[in-house]
Design a protein around this motif. Sequence first.
Motif, PDB file in Angstrom:
ATOM      1  N   THR A   6      38.780   4.478  75.771  1.00 39.80           N
ATOM      2  CA  THR A   6      39.084   4.762  74.374  1.00 39.80           C
ATOM      3  C   THR A   6      39.929   6.019  74.260  1.00 39.80           C
ATOM      4  N   MET A   7      39.594   7.031  75.043  1.00 40.03           N
ATOM      5  CA  MET A   7      40.360   8.272  75.009  1.00 40.03           C
ATOM      6  C   MET A   7      41.803   8.030  75.468  1.00 40.03           C
ATOM      7  N   THR A   9      43.413   5.191  75.423  1.00 40.61           N
ATOM      8  CA  THR A   9      44.071   4.350  74.428  1.00 40.61           C
ATOM      9  C   THR A   9      44.568   5.199  73.265  1.00 40.61           C
ATOM     10  N   ARG A  10      43.741   6.117  72.801  1.00 35.09           N
ATOM     11  CA  ARG A  10      44.155   7.005  71.705  1.00 35.09           C
ATOM     12  C   ARG A  10      45.313   7.904  72.133  1.00 35.09           C
ATOM     13  N   ARG A  13      48.424   5.814  72.224  1.00 34.33           N
ATOM     14  CA  ARG A  13      48.869   5.520  70.852  1.00 34.33           C
ATOM     15  C   ARG A  13      49.558   6.742  70.254  1.00 34.33           C
ATOM     16  N   TRP A  14      48.979   7.928  70.479  1.00 36.92           N
ATOM     17  CA  TRP A  14      49.595   9.153  69.981  1.00 36.92           C
ATOM     18  C   TRP A  14      50.953   9.377  70.634  1.00 36.92           C
TER      19      TRP A  14
END
Length: 193
Positions: A6-7, A9-10, A13-14
Amino acid sequence: MKAMETMWTRADRWRRSCGLDDNDMRRDVDRLQWRLGVLLLMVFLCAAPPLSAHAVRSVHESGVRKERYEAATLERVEATIVKVGEAEGRRRVTVSWTAKDGTPRTGDYTTWRGAEVGDRLIVWAGGGTVTNRPPRGHTQTVVLAASAGTGAALAAGLPPLGLYALLRRRCDRRRYRLWDAEWARFDSRHIGP
Protein backbone atom coordinates in the motif's frame (compact mmCIF):
# COMPACT_ATOMS: atom_id res chain seq x y z
CA MET A 1 3.52 -7.11 3.69
CA LYS A 2 0.20 -5.61 2.67
CA ALA A 3 1.12 -2.32 4.36
CA MET A 4 4.36 -2.13 2.35
CA GLU A 5 2.48 -2.72 -0.91
CA THR A 6 0.00 0.00 0.00
CA MET A 7 2.83 2.38 0.84
CA TRP A 8 4.61 1.68 -2.48
CA THR A 9 1.33 2.03 -4.37
CA ARG A 10 0.72 5.44 -2.79
CA ALA A 11 4.30 6.52 -3.48
CA ASP A 12 4.01 5.42 -7.10
CA ARG A 13 0.68 7.24 -7.47
CA TRP A 14 2.24 10.39 -6.00
CA ARG A 15 5.25 10.06 -8.35
CA ARG A 16 2.97 9.80 -11.39
CA SER A 17 0.77 12.69 -10.24
CA CYS A 18 3.90 14.85 -10.02
CA GLY A 19 4.71 14.09 -13.64
CA LEU A 20 7.62 11.75 -13.06
CA ASP A 21 6.57 9.11 -15.55
CA ASP A 22 6.67 8.37 -19.28
CA ASN A 23 3.03 9.24 -19.89
CA ASP A 24 2.54 10.09 -23.59
CA MET A 25 -0.25 12.49 -22.64
CA ARG A 26 2.20 14.78 -20.87
CA ARG A 27 3.56 17.54 -23.00
CA ASP A 28 6.84 19.35 -22.73
CA VAL A 29 5.02 22.34 -21.25
CA ASP A 30 3.73 20.10 -18.42
CA ARG A 31 7.22 18.87 -17.64
CA LEU A 32 8.64 22.41 -17.83
CA GLN A 33 6.01 23.71 -15.42
CA TRP A 34 6.68 20.86 -13.00
CA ARG A 35 10.46 21.31 -13.10
CA LEU A 36 10.33 25.07 -12.61
CA GLY A 37 7.79 24.60 -9.81
CA VAL A 38 10.17 22.22 -8.03
CA LEU A 39 13.03 24.69 -8.58
CA LEU A 40 11.00 27.54 -7.03
CA LEU A 41 10.03 25.27 -4.14
CA MET A 42 13.71 24.50 -3.56
CA VAL A 43 14.52 28.23 -3.62
CA PHE A 44 11.87 28.80 -0.96
CA LEU A 45 13.07 25.88 1.16
CA CYS A 46 16.65 27.19 0.99
CA ALA A 47 15.76 30.83 1.72
CA ALA A 48 12.97 30.62 4.30
CA PRO A 49 14.71 28.82 7.20
CA PRO A 50 17.74 31.15 7.44
CA LEU A 51 15.58 34.26 7.05
CA SER A 52 13.12 33.02 9.68
CA ALA A 53 15.92 32.06 12.05
CA HIS A 54 17.53 35.50 11.68
CA ALA A 55 14.21 37.27 12.31
CA VAL A 56 13.42 35.10 15.34
CA ARG A 57 16.90 35.59 16.80
CA SER A 58 16.85 39.38 16.30
CA VAL A 59 13.37 39.89 17.73
CA HIS A 60 14.01 37.52 20.64
CA GLU A 61 17.30 39.21 21.60
CA SER A 62 15.68 42.65 21.39
CA GLY A 63 12.74 41.45 23.48
CA VAL A 64 14.97 39.94 26.15
CA ARG A 65 16.89 43.24 26.36
CA LYS A 66 13.60 45.11 26.77
CA GLU A 67 12.43 42.61 29.42
CA ARG A 68 15.62 43.11 31.43
CA TYR A 69 15.54 46.90 31.04
CA GLU A 70 11.91 47.18 32.15
CA ALA A 71 12.44 44.74 35.04
CA ALA A 72 15.41 46.82 36.21
CA THR A 73 13.88 50.28 35.77
CA LEU A 74 10.13 49.96 36.33
CA GLU A 75 8.81 49.74 39.85
CA ARG A 76 5.27 48.72 40.79
CA VAL A 77 3.60 51.52 42.79
CA GLU A 78 0.14 52.29 44.05
CA ALA A 79 -0.86 55.72 42.76
CA THR A 80 -3.79 58.09 43.00
CA ILE A 81 -5.28 59.83 39.98
CA VAL A 82 -5.04 63.61 40.46
CA LYS A 83 -6.04 64.83 37.00
CA VAL A 84 -7.80 63.44 33.90
CA GLY A 85 -7.81 65.19 30.52
CA GLU A 86 -8.74 64.31 26.95
CA ALA A 87 -5.99 63.90 24.35
CA GLU A 88 -6.88 62.81 20.79
CA GLY A 89 -9.78 60.56 21.83
CA ARG A 90 -7.83 59.06 24.71
CA ARG A 91 -7.49 60.02 28.34
CA ARG A 92 -4.39 61.75 29.63
CA VAL A 93 -4.09 60.68 33.26
CA THR A 94 -1.87 62.35 35.88
CA VAL A 95 -1.08 60.22 38.92
CA SER A 96 0.80 60.83 42.15
CA TRP A 97 2.54 58.39 44.48
CA THR A 98 5.19 58.25 47.15
CA ALA A 99 8.54 56.79 46.14
CA LYS A 100 10.45 54.32 48.33
CA ASP A 101 12.63 57.12 49.68
CA GLY A 102 9.48 59.02 50.82
CA THR A 103 9.48 61.76 48.17
CA PRO A 104 6.18 62.55 46.44
CA ARG A 105 6.18 61.92 42.69
CA THR A 106 3.81 62.60 39.80
CA GLY A 107 3.65 61.33 36.25
CA ASP A 108 1.40 61.20 33.19
CA TYR A 109 0.31 58.40 30.90
CA THR A 110 -2.28 57.95 28.17
CA THR A 111 -4.96 55.28 28.32
CA TRP A 112 -8.19 54.13 26.69
CA ARG A 113 -9.63 53.01 30.01
CA GLY A 114 -11.99 55.11 32.03
CA ALA A 115 -10.36 56.98 34.90
CA GLU A 116 -11.75 59.31 37.54
CA VAL A 117 -9.94 61.73 39.85
CA GLY A 118 -9.33 60.10 43.22
CA ASP A 119 -9.19 56.51 41.94
CA ARG A 120 -6.33 54.39 43.26
CA LEU A 121 -4.57 52.07 40.85
CA ILE A 122 -1.37 50.14 40.27
CA VAL A 123 1.11 51.70 37.82
CA TRP A 124 4.72 51.04 36.92
CA ALA A 125 7.07 53.98 37.27
CA GLY A 126 10.73 54.48 36.58
CA GLY A 127 13.18 55.99 34.18
CA GLY A 128 11.11 59.17 33.98
CA THR A 129 8.03 57.33 32.69
CA VAL A 130 4.79 56.03 34.11
CA THR A 131 2.62 53.37 32.50
CA ASN A 132 -0.38 51.29 33.42
CA ARG A 133 1.09 48.30 31.55
CA PRO A 134 3.23 45.87 33.50
CA PRO A 135 6.81 45.23 32.38
CA ARG A 136 7.15 42.96 29.38
CA GLY A 137 7.02 39.27 30.17
CA HIS A 138 8.90 36.51 28.43
CA THR A 139 5.69 35.13 26.89
CA GLN A 140 5.21 38.34 24.91
CA THR A 141 8.80 38.13 23.68
CA VAL A 142 8.31 34.54 22.53
CA VAL A 143 5.03 35.37 20.74
CA LEU A 144 6.62 38.33 18.96
CA ALA A 145 9.62 36.23 17.94
CA ALA A 146 7.37 33.46 16.58
CA SER A 147 5.32 36.05 14.69
CA ALA A 148 8.48 37.52 13.19
CA GLY A 149 9.66 34.07 12.08
CA THR A 150 6.30 33.33 10.49
CA GLY A 151 6.27 36.70 8.77
CA ALA A 152 9.78 36.16 7.43
CA ALA A 153 8.80 32.75 6.05
CA LEU A 154 5.73 34.24 4.37
CA ALA A 155 7.81 37.09 2.95
CA ALA A 156 10.32 34.57 1.60
CA GLY A 157 7.51 32.53 0.06
CA LEU A 158 5.68 35.32 -1.74
CA PRO A 159 8.19 35.95 -4.58
CA PRO A 160 8.50 32.26 -5.58
CA LEU A 161 4.74 31.86 -5.29
CA GLY A 162 4.19 34.91 -7.50
CA LEU A 163 6.70 33.63 -10.05
CA TYR A 164 5.00 30.23 -10.06
CA ALA A 165 1.60 31.88 -10.61
CA LEU A 166 3.01 33.75 -13.63
CA LEU A 167 4.69 30.59 -14.90
CA ARG A 168 1.51 28.58 -14.55
CA ARG A 169 -0.50 31.23 -16.38
CA ARG A 170 1.94 31.20 -19.29
CA CYS A 171 2.06 27.41 -19.36
CA ASP A 172 -1.73 27.22 -19.27
CA ARG A 173 -1.96 29.58 -22.25
CA ARG A 174 0.50 27.45 -24.17
CA ARG A 175 -1.30 24.27 -23.11
CA TYR A 176 -4.65 25.65 -24.32
CA ARG A 177 -3.14 26.67 -27.66
CA LEU A 178 -1.78 23.15 -28.06
CA TRP A 179 -5.16 21.65 -27.18
CA ASP A 180 -6.90 23.92 -29.70
CA ALA A 181 -4.41 22.92 -32.39
CA GLU A 182 -4.95 19.22 -31.59
CA TRP A 183 -8.73 19.60 -31.71
CA ALA A 184 -8.51 21.49 -35.00
CA ARG A 185 -6.35 18.74 -36.49
CA PHE A 186 -8.69 16.05 -35.15
CA ASP A 187 -11.72 17.92 -36.49
CA SER A 188 -10.19 18.20 -39.99
CA ARG A 189 -10.06 14.44 -40.41
CA HIS A 190 -12.76 12.95 -42.53
CA ILE A 191 -14.34 9.79 -41.24
CA GLY A 192 -16.35 7.63 -43.54
CA PRO A 193 -17.27 8.03 -47.26
